[in-house]
Scaffold this active site. Structure first.
Site, PDB file in Angstrom:
ATOM      1  N   ILE A 154     -86.780  33.319  55.878  1.00 18.05           N
ATOM      2  CA  ILE A 154     -86.656  33.946  54.554  1.00 18.05           C
ATOM      3  C   ILE A 154     -85.678  35.123  54.612  1.00 18.05           C
ATOM      4  O   ILE A 154     -84.791  35.258  53.753  1.00 18.05           O
ATOM      5  CB  ILE A 154     -88.046  34.403  54.035  1.00 18.05           C
ATOM      6  N   ASP A 173     -85.226  42.975  64.054  1.00 16.58           N
ATOM      7  CA  ASP A 173     -86.037  41.814  64.440  1.00 16.58           C
ATOM      8  C   ASP A 173     -86.136  41.822  65.956  1.00 16.58           C
ATOM      9  O   ASP A 173     -85.284  42.416  66.631  1.00 16.58           O
ATOM     10  CB  ASP A 173     -85.371  40.512  63.952  1.00 16.58           C
ATOM     11  N   THR A 231     -92.025  41.167  49.972  1.00 22.45           N
ATOM     12  CA  THR A 231     -92.518  39.843  49.570  1.00 22.45           C
ATOM     13  C   THR A 231     -93.211  39.179  50.763  1.00 22.45           C
ATOM     14  O   THR A 231     -93.405  37.971  50.750  1.00 22.45           O
ATOM     15  CB  THR A 231     -91.362  38.929  49.096  1.00 22.45           C
ATOM     16  N   SER A 232     -93.563  39.973  51.784  1.00 17.53           N
ATOM     17  CA  SER A 232     -94.124  39.343  52.986  1.00 17.53           C
ATOM     18  C   SER A 232     -95.654  39.422  53.004  1.00 17.53           C
ATOM     19  O   SER A 232     -96.324  38.474  52.580  1.00 17.53           O
ATOM     20  CB  SER A 232     -93.516  39.953  54.239  1.00 17.53           C
ATOM     21  N   ARG A 233     -96.195  40.540  53.445  1.00 16.02           N
ATOM     22  CA  ARG A 233     -97.645  40.724  53.429  1.00 16.02           C
ATOM     23  C   ARG A 233     -97.932  42.188  53.126  1.00 16.02           C
ATOM     24  O   ARG A 233     -97.259  43.089  53.646  1.00 16.02           O
ATOM     25  CB  ARG A 233     -98.276  40.355  54.783  1.00 16.02           C
ATOM     26  N   ASP A 257     -94.615  42.038  45.874  1.00 16.32           N
ATOM     27  CA  ASP A 257     -95.245  40.764  45.514  1.00 16.32           C
ATOM     28  C   ASP A 257     -96.565  40.612  46.256  1.00 16.32           C
ATOM     29  O   ASP A 257     -97.290  39.646  46.039  1.00 16.32           O
ATOM     30  CB  ASP A 257     -94.306  39.599  45.861  1.00 16.32           C
ATOM     31  N   GLU A 262    -105.083  42.770  48.216  1.00 15.48           N
ATOM     32  CA  GLU A 262    -104.925  41.794  47.127  1.00 15.48           C
ATOM     33  C   GLU A 262    -106.041  40.766  47.048  1.00 15.48           C
ATOM     34  O   GLU A 262    -106.266  40.151  46.004  1.00 15.48           O
ATOM     35  CB  GLU A 262    -103.572  41.080  47.247  1.00 15.48           C
ATOM     36  N   HIS A 294     -98.271  37.858  44.185  1.00 15.90           N
ATOM     37  CA  HIS A 294     -98.025  36.921  45.294  1.00 15.90           C
ATOM     38  C   HIS A 294     -97.492  35.579  44.756  1.00 15.90           C
ATOM     39  O   HIS A 294     -98.046  34.509  45.016  1.00 15.90           O
ATOM     40  CB  HIS A 294     -99.316  36.712  46.104  1.00 15.90           C
TER      41      HIS A 294
HETATM   42  P1  NAD Z   1     -90.150  33.410  60.199  1.00 12.92           P
HETATM   43  O1  NAD Z   1     -91.140  33.191  61.291  1.00 12.92           O
HETATM   44  O2  NAD Z   1     -89.049  32.418  60.016  1.00 12.92           O
HETATM   45  O3  NAD Z   1     -89.483  34.855  60.359  1.00 12.92           O
HETATM   46  C1  NAD Z   1     -90.190  35.990  60.749  1.00 12.92           C
HETATM   47  C2  NAD Z   1     -89.264  36.872  61.578  1.00 12.92           C
HETATM   48  O4  NAD Z   1     -89.990  38.058  61.927  1.00 12.92           O
HETATM   49  C3  NAD Z   1     -88.803  36.211  62.896  1.00 12.92           C
HETATM   50  O5  NAD Z   1     -87.403  36.259  63.000  1.00 12.92           O
HETATM   51  C4  NAD Z   1     -89.494  37.030  63.971  1.00 12.92           C
HETATM   52  O6  NAD Z   1     -88.731  37.153  65.160  1.00 12.92           O
HETATM   53  C5  NAD Z   1     -89.656  38.369  63.278  1.00 12.92           C
HETATM   54  N1  NAD Z   1     -90.718  39.171  63.882  1.00 12.92           N
HETATM   55  C6  NAD Z   1     -91.941  38.770  64.278  1.00 12.92           C
HETATM   56  N2  NAD Z   1     -92.626  39.799  64.814  1.00 12.92           N
HETATM   57  C7  NAD Z   1     -91.812  40.872  64.740  1.00 12.92           C
HETATM   58  C8  NAD Z   1     -91.947  42.233  65.129  1.00 12.92           C
HETATM   59  N3  NAD Z   1     -93.069  42.680  65.696  1.00 12.92           N
HETATM   60  N4  NAD Z   1     -90.910  43.069  64.913  1.00 12.92           N
HETATM   61  C9  NAD Z   1     -89.757  42.618  64.353  1.00 12.92           C
HETATM   62  N5  NAD Z   1     -89.570  41.342  63.963  1.00 12.92           N
HETATM   63  C10 NAD Z   1     -90.582  40.478  64.150  1.00 12.92           C
HETATM   64  O7  NAD Z   1     -91.014  33.548  58.876  1.00 12.92           O
HETATM   65  P2  NAD Z   1     -90.517  33.361  57.369  1.00 12.92           P
HETATM   66  O8  NAD Z   1     -90.719  31.939  56.954  1.00 12.92           O
HETATM   67  O9  NAD Z   1     -89.206  33.996  57.178  1.00 12.92           O
HETATM   68  O10 NAD Z   1     -91.655  34.201  56.589  1.00 12.92           O
HETATM   69  C11 NAD Z   1     -91.763  35.597  56.760  1.00 12.92           C
HETATM   70  C12 NAD Z   1     -93.051  36.083  56.135  1.00 12.92           C
HETATM   71  O11 NAD Z   1     -92.970  35.958  54.721  1.00 12.92           O
HETATM   72  C13 NAD Z   1     -94.295  35.245  56.484  1.00 12.92           C
HETATM   73  O12 NAD Z   1     -94.867  35.667  57.711  1.00 12.92           O
HETATM   74  C14 NAD Z   1     -95.210  35.506  55.343  1.00 12.92           C
HETATM   75  O13 NAD Z   1     -96.054  36.604  55.647  1.00 12.92           O
HETATM   76  C15 NAD Z   1     -94.288  35.896  54.194  1.00 12.92           C
HETATM   77  N6  NAD Z   1     -94.304  34.932  53.088  1.00 12.92           N
HETATM   78  C16 NAD Z   1     -94.608  35.386  51.847  1.00 12.92           C
HETATM   79  C17 NAD Z   1     -94.598  34.503  50.777  1.00 12.92           C
HETATM   80  C18 NAD Z   1     -94.883  34.948  49.358  1.00 12.92           C
HETATM   81  O14 NAD Z   1     -95.119  34.099  48.489  1.00 12.92           O
HETATM   82  N7  NAD Z   1     -94.854  36.226  49.046  1.00 12.92           N
HETATM   83  C19 NAD Z   1     -94.318  33.154  51.005  1.00 12.92           C
HETATM   84  C20 NAD Z   1     -93.988  32.733  52.290  1.00 12.92           C
HETATM   85  C21 NAD Z   1     -93.981  33.627  53.340  1.00 12.92           C
END
Ligand code: NAD
Length: 331
Positions: A154, A173, A231-233, A257, A262, A294
């Site tokens: 993402i 990252d 938009t993550s958590r 988001d 939540e 969300h």
């Molecule tokens: P992904 O696994 O492709 O990417 C996550 C990135 O975070 C990776 O590159 C990883 O190396 C990095 N990472 C992990 N631990 C780390 C740390 N301690 N320090 C720095 N970087 C770190 O995941 P994605 O598909 O891009 O999704 C990311 C997040 O988005 C998901 O974990 C989820 O929580 C959230 N998400 C939210 C929604 C929504 O509707 N709001 C939908 C999908 C995903």
């Protein structure tokens, strides 16, 4: 397989039924998984969960006692599942490791531009035939420095969209994504990213290491006219510290988001209820905060892939096939 789908809404049924084509017997419940509702899964070899279903160790123990052997999580994030307990009780946990990253990345940009250009305020004004512009002043995104925290699937799409806007990119990252490097992204420590960015967008998973990574100290590093998008958590941000920063006027705008509390609020219509979460209520009072429930993942394309992958996971499990979506505890 007999599958109990927790936290099911009409749209879950629509997409899961379409993907399932009668292959498995899906039973839907609006209940969220917790210690009380785990009993509903008695006799179901598989359950299907979403982000706010709580598959804690205690819940998993109850699920295992009731005969459940599979938790099919219908999302990418899986911080709601205790994987060590799942392994201990012989329950396989699976997720949807890939679906349209465009859904979330594009939504993050939507939040940013809504906040920046005050589109939500303009919408309300013009409905009352108020076409004045005072209070709607925004700024060009072109030329901004954008800090992308988490440059996985993402984050990389978000970076590429912002590159298209004409921004320079900073990344944080634990691994360096070649697609982001190709866009000219410079990887820097988190502190440097926060100090230098005009826009910060969070795309790391929620882990013990990332919990409250945006806190009093890290917020103090940000430019006072920066935008923060999550938009993550929700747990990535210490909400109390964010409110302090907002009260002090030390941030331009915040698009959320997700919210750390939540569960039990998002995905529900509480418009007739008294809101008992004072933190959320306070957050909503700031004119430069935009909260959505969300919904970043919620596109036709993403829902289709989520449903198809969830059904494939259940079928693979039933037929004894391993696939890339099996979750294992970190050692
Ligand atoms: P992904 O696994 O492709 O990417 C996550 C990135 O975070 C990776 O590159 C990883 O190396 C990095 N990472 C992990 N631990 C780390 C740390 N301690 N320090 C720095 N970087 C770190 O995941 P994605 O598909 O891009 O999704 C990311 C997040 O988005 C998901 O974990 C989820 O929580 C959230 N998400 C939210 C929604 C929504 O509707 N709001 C939908 C999908 C995903």
């Amino acid at each position: 397989m007999d599958v109990l789908v927790y936290d099911a809404h009409s749209y879950d049924r629509t997409f899961l039924d379409a993907a399932n084509q009668g292959r498995h017997r899906l039973t839907y419940t609006a209940a969220q998984l917790d210690v009380q509702t785990a009993a509903l899964a008695q006799g179901f070899p598989a359950i299907c969960c979403f982000v706010n279903d709580q598959a804690t160790a205690e819940v998993i123990e109850r699920l295992a006692a009731g005969g459940t052997r599979l938790i099919a999580q219908r999302s990418t994030g899986y911080n709601n599942i205790d994987l060590i307990a799942a392994e201990q009780y012989g329950i396989t946990a699976m997720r949807v490791s890939y679906y349209s990253p465009y859904s979330v990345a594009e939504f993050a940009v939507g939040l940013l531009q809504t906040l920046n250009r005050r589109i939500h305020r303009a919408y309300n004004r013009t409905r009352e035939f108020n076409f004045r512009l005072a209070g709607l002043l925004g700024r060009d995104i072109h030329g901004s420095t954008v800090g992308v925290v988490g440059t996985g699937k993402i984050g990389a799409v978000f970076a590429s969209i912002m590159h298209g806007f004409g921004c320079s990119l900073l990344g944080y990252d634990v691994t360096h994504n070649p697609d982001c490097l190709a866009l000219g992204m410079r990887y820097v420590p988190l502190e440097e990213l926060l100090r230098a960015s005009d826009i910060v967008s969070l795309h790391v998973p929620l882990l013990p290491e990332t919990y409250h990574m945006i806190n009093r100290e890290t917020l103090a590093l940000m430019k006072p006219d920066a935008f923060l998008i999550n938009t993550s958590r929700g747990g990535l941000i210490d909400t109390d510290a964010l409110i302090e920063t907002l009260r002090a006027g030390r941030i331009a705008g915040v698009g959320l988001d997700v919210y750390e509390e939540e569960e039990g609020v998002f995905f529900h219509d509480l418009s007739d209820r008294v809101i008992t979460d004072d933190t959320l209520a306070r957050l909503m009072t700031f004119p430069n905060v935009l909260v959505t429930g969300h919904q970043a993942f919620f596109t036709r394309e993403a829902m289709t892939t989520i449903a198809e992958t969830t059904i494939r996971n259940i079928t693979d499990f039933e037929e004894g096939r391993e696939n890339e979506n099996i979750l294992r505890p970190r050692r």
